[in-house]
Motif scaffolding. Structure first.
Motif, PDB file in Angstrom:
ATOM      1  N   ILE A 125       0.833  -1.179  -0.160  1.00 37.26           N
ATOM      2  CA  ILE A 125       0.087  -0.248   0.056  1.00 37.26           C
ATOM      3  C   ILE A 125       0.844   1.282   0.010  1.00 37.26           C
ATOM      4  CG2 ILE A 125      -1.444   1.144   1.388  1.00 37.26           C
ATOM      5  CD1 ILE A 125      -2.847  -1.376   2.352  1.00 37.26           C
ATOM      6  N   TYR A 126       1.753   1.256   0.978  1.00 40.30           N
ATOM      7  CA  TYR A 126       2.876   2.275   0.868  1.00 40.30           C
ATOM      8  C   TYR A 126       3.243   2.583  -0.326  1.00 40.30           C
ATOM      9  CZ  TYR A 126       7.098   4.746   1.524  1.00 40.30           C
ATOM     10  OH  TYR A 126       8.273   5.483   1.748  1.00 40.30           O
ATOM     11  N   PHE A 142       3.782   5.554   8.047  1.00 41.81           N
ATOM     12  CA  PHE A 142       3.939   5.577   9.347  1.00 41.81           C
ATOM     13  C   PHE A 142       3.863   4.172  10.385  1.00 41.81           C
ATOM     14  CE2 PHE A 142       1.540   6.037  13.116  1.00 41.81           C
ATOM     15  CZ  PHE A 142       2.291   7.057  14.108  1.00 41.81           C
ATOM     16  N   LEU A 143       2.895   3.417  10.049  1.00 42.82           N
ATOM     17  CA  LEU A 143       2.546   2.318  10.646  1.00 42.82           C
ATOM     18  C   LEU A 143       3.826   1.264  10.336  1.00 42.82           C
ATOM     19  CD1 LEU A 143      -1.201   1.545  10.175  1.00 42.82           C
ATOM     20  CD2 LEU A 143      -0.018   2.221  12.271  1.00 42.82           C
ATOM     21  N   MET A 191      -6.846  -2.571   8.126  1.00 43.43           N
ATOM     22  CA  MET A 191      -6.573  -1.840   6.944  1.00 43.43           C
ATOM     23  C   MET A 191      -7.458  -0.730   6.497  1.00 43.43           C
ATOM     24  SD  MET A 191      -3.720  -3.160   5.732  1.00 43.43           S
ATOM     25  CE  MET A 191      -2.528  -4.221   6.193  1.00 43.43           C
ATOM     26  N   LEU A 192      -8.804  -1.022   6.978  1.00 45.67           N
ATOM     27  CA  LEU A 192      -9.517  -0.060   6.491  1.00 45.67           C
ATOM     28  C   LEU A 192      -9.553   1.179   7.234  1.00 45.67           C
ATOM     29  CD1 LEU A 192     -12.812  -2.406   6.328  1.00 45.67           C
ATOM     30  CD2 LEU A 192     -11.537  -1.629   4.410  1.00 45.67           C
ATOM     31  N   GLY A 193      -8.933   1.154   8.300  1.00 45.45           N
ATOM     32  CA  GLY A 193      -8.448   2.282   9.043  1.00 45.45           C
ATOM     33  C   GLY A 193      -7.501   3.415   8.569  1.00 45.45           C
ATOM     34  N   LEU A 194      -6.775   3.025   7.278  1.00 42.75           N
ATOM     35  CA  LEU A 194      -5.970   3.703   6.631  1.00 42.75           C
ATOM     36  C   LEU A 194      -6.666   4.744   5.691  1.00 42.75           C
ATOM     37  CD1 LEU A 194      -3.393   1.008   5.148  1.00 42.75           C
ATOM     38  CD2 LEU A 194      -3.222   2.518   7.280  1.00 42.75           C
ATOM     39  N   VAL A 251      -3.280   7.880   2.264  1.00 40.54           N
ATOM     40  CA  VAL A 251      -3.217   6.236   2.719  1.00 40.54           C
ATOM     41  C   VAL A 251      -1.994   5.656   2.627  1.00 40.54           C
ATOM     42  CG1 VAL A 251      -4.094   3.980   1.789  1.00 40.54           C
ATOM     43  CG2 VAL A 251      -5.393   5.896   1.718  1.00 40.54           C
ATOM     44  N   SER A 252      -0.960   6.153   1.526  1.00 43.17           N
ATOM     45  CA  SER A 252       0.313   5.704   1.798  1.00 43.17           C
ATOM     46  C   SER A 252       1.198   6.371   2.719  1.00 43.17           C
ATOM     47  CB  SER A 252       1.093   6.403   0.231  1.00 43.17           C
ATOM     48  OG  SER A 252       2.274   6.196   0.145  1.00 43.17           O
TER      49      SER A 252
END
Length: 78
Positions: free
Chosen positions: A15-16, A30-31, A66-69, A24-25
């Motif tokens: 995703i990044y 960050f995570l 993942m939806l929290g992104l 989102v990226s």
């Protein structure tokens, strides 16, 4: 912050690198860094965000995964 399992970590990296959405990226990056042990003070400077923002990102990750992104519907200009 809870530990990220290897499958989720690979998905976060993907995703990044490939997300069309900057926010989102940025959250995925960050995570990834937070899971690798980078201190919050350093992350605040890297991403140029407030402590409250990082707190919200971590809480959304822990509650929604993942939806929290992604941004919630209804956010932004109408």
């Amino acid at each position: 912050m809870r530990e990220i399992n290897p499958l989720s970590f690979k998905l976060l990296e993907r995703i990044y690198r490939q997300s069309r959405y900057h926010q989102v990226s940025q959250r995925a990056h960050f995570l990834i860094l937070a899971s690798q042990g980078v201190k919050i003070e350093e992350l605040l400077q890297i991403f140029n965000v407030s402590y409250k923002t990082t707190y919200n990102w971590i809480n959304r990750w822990e509650s929604k995964g993942m939806l929290g992104l992604y941004n919630r519907p209804g956010r932004g200009r109408k």
